[in-house]
Structures are given as structure tokens and as C-alpha cells.
Write a protein that holds these residues in place. Structure first.
Motif, PDB file in Angstrom:
ATOM      1  N   LYS A  35      35.183  39.803  39.167  1.00 43.54           N
ATOM      2  CA  LYS A  35      36.074  38.697  39.592  1.00 43.54           C
ATOM      3  C   LYS A  35      37.046  38.585  38.380  1.00 43.54           C
ATOM      4  N   THR A  36      36.909  39.300  37.381  1.00 43.53           N
ATOM      5  CA  THR A  36      37.867  39.079  36.116  1.00 43.53           C
ATOM      6  C   THR A  36      38.279  40.665  35.924  1.00 43.53           C
TER       7      THR A  36
ATOM      8  N   VAL B  81      45.115  38.731  44.876  1.00 44.91           N
ATOM      9  CA  VAL B  81      44.163  38.528  44.110  1.00 44.91           C
ATOM     10  C   VAL B  81      42.987  37.914  44.799  1.00 44.91           C
ATOM     11  N   PRO B  82      42.006  38.539  44.743  1.00 40.20           N
ATOM     12  CA  PRO B  82      41.541  39.829  43.682  1.00 40.20           C
ATOM     13  C   PRO B  82      41.422  41.153  44.488  1.00 40.20           C
TER      14      PRO B  82
ATOM     15  N   TYR C 121      43.274  41.469  38.916  1.00 42.68           N
ATOM     16  CA  TYR C 121      42.425  40.447  38.290  1.00 42.68           C
ATOM     17  C   TYR C 121      43.347  39.699  37.455  1.00 42.68           C
TER      18      TYR C 121
END
Length: 596
Positions: free
Chosen positions: A92-93, A465-466, A470
Motif C-alpha cells: 500500500k506504500t 493509485v495504487p 504509491y
């Protein structure tokens, strides 16, 4: 029955071919046409005035897959294709994506190790068409005798040390090795730095290599040792040719022996040989490293370009890129000379207007051309390449710095044009590796946050995104600032991914106290009261300061029932401050007998 049907089919095909030939000859009377049908037995012989129509089209094995892929557009709601095998681990990042990518690459390397270590267990090939990278590599040489054929085999297998040892054996045995094969060996040595590719990163090999390296900030720079294998084998050549010199010079430039490269080039000229364009490209790259002053660097580059012209060698796109790279090392002088270089290359059909090139013309931007104040050049480039598909031919081919130029000039329309270009053909390959892709989208989003309204910016956010990007903390900051500037903080839930699938928020006493303090400051006492109940739910103990602050707010509102309940909560935690709270409630409220 079958025979009669076959005969009728042949007659029908011949009749159709005759009708088609007549129509074609009416349209182009000066040309003759040969139609190959199933009934034709003789091969067609073409002439300059003939148009040969083959009886069938030969497609590549990947044609069907490519055709199917062209009908499917990107799904913005789906994860990246590399993450579809294990959606539970979908990052997610950017930091999670980096960890996932490294783990995935580690797994691939482990699988390759087992496949190549035990190839006999992986001989079954199920893939159609055949995919060489999924099959075990040929690690063992098939030719055992000492011969030139064995040397060629080891060169093709990229076994640098084995090839050098075999070359020495041939020399000791008095067996001549052809100049072409020797040049191939020089290419191999100078490319891999005198070590085998699979072992070039190990510490032991680094100590044993005849090509050593030392650390120079911010990267590792390699240097030639005296009498390394490349120089030793080159010295054994009785009559080295241009290829021999080119391989050695490019190897010296690649591994930091810049002065030696120019000395070797002087030897090439003294032997009445002409360098090729690849040699000049390498020397132009090395020019800024052998001179100190900016004007001396540029003078050396100009001398090389003059010699290239005198030897009647046509520069290519890599020459242009090399000159522009070198100009980046020439300070203000480089800025003044960049555009004359572009104009000269443009006259030679090398550069942004070389429409027939298969290389990416906008590479001039990635070479560091100073575009500030030169937006007309950028516009000219974009007009020329719009709607065209390109194949990168240089490692520095890319599109990231084009976005930087748009960011510096705050030109959102040009940024849209660049992004639209990525959707044509396979131009997406111009984005480069994961790091370059991340840089590209970061710059794109930064420009969107700066120049676009919130609704358009959120549309791009939902689209990219995503699935492909990210956002970093800096981009999220820009995004939140844009929301705050437009007074649209109510849209924060749309960009804040609360449901992360795996991570469950753990309340601490400090975090609960901070939330209650914020709610009390905003006069939202009922919400603060609901949060206060979470202390017992999560087995957390409120502080004396928080309870006193809460009681002060309850006193201002005159809610005596909440005041009594607050005392009960404190007593339920057996807090030592409970008597003090009781005393405050008795003093500040009118209590009934039951409440007392």
C-alpha cells in the motif's frame, strides 16, 4: 465424394484468383501480379514490376498473445501485474512495494539457483512458445578439447576466466587464434571487467580480479590494473584492427581508466587506423574526466568531433547523448553550447526531428539540455513525436526529466502531452525501472497538486493509485495542502486508505488522550465521551490531567450526570486521584441525595 469436393474447391480457388488478378491488372495495368493459391505448384518468381501476393501470412508465435493484449486496457482498480499472484501481500506504500519487490527478486534468484544447480530435474518444457529464461542455463561446456571452437563456446557462455585460460593454452600450444575470435574475447573481458558475470559481486572475486575498484563518492568507480588480461591479450596481437582498439578503449572508459583510453586512441592513430563511432562516443564520455577547466573539457570534445568529421564517420544518437552528458560537466559553458550542438545534430538528422529514427528523440532532454526559457524547443519536440511509438536504444533513454522540465515551467498541458505519449504503443518502456517510474509519477502528481483543481487531481489519483504508483510522504503532503487550500478537507477520507487489510490500529493511552483533547477543544463533548469509554474496552488507563480537563468541560456545560459518571469511571480504574475528583464535583455541582 471427398475427391470430388476437393476438385471443386481447387476450381473455385483458381477461378477466384483469376478474377482477382483481372481486377488488379485493370487498376495497375503496368504491373503484373502473381497470386499463389493452394492449386499453384510452381514457386512465384518476382520482378521489379511484379507484386507477389503470398498464399498465406506467416505469424510469429507471440502474435495471438500480442493481439489479445492490444484489446485490453489498463484496469485502474487492479494491482500491478507483478502483484497479482499473491494479493494478500499487495503493498500500500512505496516502502512496502520496495520490500515486496526485493522479496520477489530474492525468490526468483533462489529458483534460478536450484534450476541451474540441478538442471536434470527441470528438463520438461511446458511453455508454448518456448521461453528460454524459464529453462536451465547451459552451464557446462560441451567441447572439451583445446581448440578455437571451444574458445568460441566459452565466449558465448560468458565464462570470462575459462575463456582467458583456454586462450592462454592455445597460445602456449602454438595454435593461432583468429583476429575475429580474439576481438570477441576482448569484448567479453572489457564488458564484464575480467570476471565472470555470476561472480562479479563477490568479495573473493573482487580481490582476485585484475580489474580492481575503489570507492569514490557517491558511487563505485573501477580502474585498470597494470597488465590486466585485456591489455595483455591486446599486446599479443601482431596487427590489431579497429575493433581491437575499440574494445580496449571502451573497456578503459567503462572502468575509469580515462587517460589510458586517450593514450590508446593515440596509438590507434599512429598505426594509421580509423576509429569507429563507438570509440568516439566512449572518448566523448571520458573527456570531462581528463581535464580540469570547463573550457578545456569543451575544447577536447570539439577536437574529438572534428576528428570524427575528418575521418568521415557519421555520428549517431549516442554521440549526441554523449556530448550533452559531457556538457553537464562544463558548468555555464555547457548551457551556452547545448543548443548549438542540437542544431548541428539536427542538420545531420540526429535529434528531435529525426522522425524516421527508432530511438526516442526526446532523449536530448534526459541528457540535461537546459530547457529553462526554451519551452519552444520542448513544444517542437512534443509536436513532432506526438502519437508515435518509439523503442529506446540508449540506457539513458527516458521520459522522467521531461516531466521535470514541465514542472519547472509549470506547464500542465505539456505534462498531459507527455503522459499521453506513454499510452502509445510500447512507449511505457521509456519509463525505465521501478525507481525511474516512481520519480516520473511523483513529478506528475506534484504538478497536478500545484496546477489543477481538486476534482481533476482526485480523478488522476483514483486512476493511478495504487495500481501503478504509491505516493510518498512528500506527495501526500502536497495533496493535503491542495485540499486545505481549496477548503475541501472533507475529501480526506477519499485519499486516506483506512482499510489496509492487514494492519489493525492499536489504541494507546496517549493516542486516546490526544483524540479526546482535540474533540473537547472542538466542543464535541459527546464524541469525546464515546472515546473515553474506549479506555476500558482496550484496557488503557486515563491520566489525571485528562480527567481533570474532561471535568472542566463538563462543568462548563452543567451536565451533572456526566460529572458523576466520570467519578465512577475513575473509581472503576481505582485511580488515586478519585477523591480529588469527588471533592471537585461536590464543590462545583448541586447534587441530589441519590447522586451524593
Amino acid at each position: 465424394m471427398a475427391s470430388s469436393c476437393s476438385q471443386a474447391l481447387k476450381q473455385h480457388v483458381c477461378k477466384s484468383s483469376t478474377i482477382l488478378r483481372v481486377h488488379l491488372q485493370k487498376s495497375w495495368p503496368k504491373r503484373s501480379f502473381v497470386l499463389n493459391s493452394a492449386a499453384d505448384q510452381q514457386p512465384a518468381v518476382s520482378s521489379p514490376e511484379e507484386i507477389v501476393i503470398p498464399k498465406k501470412k506467416t505469424w510469429s508465435k507471440e502474435a495471438v498473445l500480442q493481439a489479445l493484449a492490444s484489446t485490453v486496457s489498463r484496469d485502474p482498480t487492479a494491482s500491478d501485474y507483478r502483484l497479482q499472484d499473491d494479493p494478500y501481500l499487495t503493498p500500500k506504500t512505496s516502502s512496502e512495494f520496495k520490500l515486496f519487490s526485493l522479496s520477489q527478486e530474492s525468490g526468483k534468484n533462489a529458483a534460478k539457483y536450484f534450476i541451474n544447480t540441478y538442471p536434470k530435474y527441470f528438463q520438461k518444457d511446458y511453455a508454448q512458445p518456448h521461453i528460454p529464461c524459464l529453462m536451465p542455463e547451459t552451464l557446462e561446456a560441451q567441447i572439451e578439447e583445446v581448440s578455437e571452437a571451444a574458445l568460441i563456446e566459452r565466449i558465448h557462455m560468458r565464462k570470462v576466466k575459462a575463456a582467458v585460460d583456454l586462450y592462454d593454452q592455445l597460445q602456449q600450444a602454438g595454435t593461432p587464434v583468429s583476429l575475429d575470435v580474439t576481438n570477441q574475447l576482448l569484448d567479453l573481458i572489457c564488458f564484464y571487467g575480467d570476471s565472470d558475470p555470476a561472480q562479479e559481486n563477490s568479495d573473493e572475486m573482487a580481490q582476485e580480479n585484475t580489474l580492481s575498484y575503489h570507492k569514490r563518492s557517491p558511487c563505485l568507480v573501477f580502474s585498470f590494473r597494470e597488465n590486466n588480461n585485456a591489455e595483455r591479450i591486446f599486446a599479443l596481437l601482431s596487427e590489431p584492427n579497429t575493433h581491437s582498439y575499440s574494445a580496449l578503449i571502451r573497456g578503459m572508459v567503462k572502468y575509469g581508466a580515462y587517460s589510458k583510453a586517450f593514450s590508446t586512441y593515440t596509438d590507434l592513430l599512429n598505426n594509421r587506423l580509423k576509429a569507429d563511432v563507438n570509440t568516439f562516443n566512449a572518448l566523448i564520455t571520458a573527456a570531462p574526466e581528463v581535464k580540469e577547466k570547463y573550457n578545456e573539457k569543451w575544447e577536447l570534445i570539439v577536437d574529438l568531433l572534428k576528428e570524427l568529421a575528418e575521418q568521415k564517420i557519421k555520428p549517431n544518437l549516442l554521440t549526441l547523448n554523449g556530448v550533452l552528458k559531457a556538457l553537464r560537466r562544463c558548468g555555464t559553458l555547457g548551457k551556452s553550447q547545448a543548443f548549438p550542438v542540437l542544431s548541428e545534430m539536427k542538420a545531420l538528422s540526429i535529434g528531435p526531428l529525426k522522425t524516421h529514427s527508432h530511438a526516442f528523440p526526446i532523449m536530448l532532454c534526459s541528457a540535461g539540455a537546459p530547457f529553462l526559457g526554451q519551452t519552444d524547443i520542448l513544444q517542437e519536440v512534443m509536436n513532432e513525436v506526438s502519437g508515435k511509438s518509439f523503442t529506446p536504444q540508449d540506457p539513458d533513454d527516458g521520459i522522467c526529466l521531461l516531466l521535470q522540465r514541465c514542472l519547472l515551467t509549470k506547464d500542465i498541458e505539456q505534462a498531459y502531452s507527455v503522459h499521453e505519449l506513454l499510452g502509445v504503443g510500447e512507449n511505457w518502456r521509456l519509463l525505465g525501472n521501478d525507481l525511474q517510474q516512481n520519480i516520473y509519477y511523483a513529478r506528475f502528481f506534484s504538478l497536478l497538486c500545484m496546477m489543477e483543481n481538486i476534482d481533476v487531481m482526485l480523478k488522476w489519483y483514483r486512476d493511478l493509485v495504487p495500481s501503478v504508483y504509491y505516493p510518498s510522504s512528500n506527495i501526500m503532503r502536497d495533496l493535503l495542502q491542495a485540499l486545505d487550500t481549496d477548503n475541501r478537507l472533507d475529501l480526506i477520507p477519499q485519499i486516506w486508505k483506512g482499510d489496509r487489510g492487514k494492519v489493525i490500529m492499536s489504541w494507546t493511552a496517549t493516542s486516546l488522550s490526544d483524540v479526546i483533547s482535540v474533540l473537547l477543544a472542538a466542543q464535541r463533548r459527546q464524541d469525546a465521551w464515546e472515546i473515553l469509554k474506549l479506555f476500558k474496552t482496550h484496557n488503557r488507563v486515563p491520566s489525571e490531567e485528562l480527567l481533570n480537563k474532561f471535568l472542566t468541560c463538563v462543568t462548563e456545560s452543567g451536565e451533572v450526570n456526566h460529572a458523576v459518571e466520570l467519578v465512577q469511571i475513575s473509581a472503576g480504574f481505582c485511580l488515586p486521584e478519585t477523591p480529588k475528583l469527588i471533592q471537585r464535583v461536590q464543590q462545583e455541582f448541586q447534587l441530589s441525595e441519590q447522586q451524593k
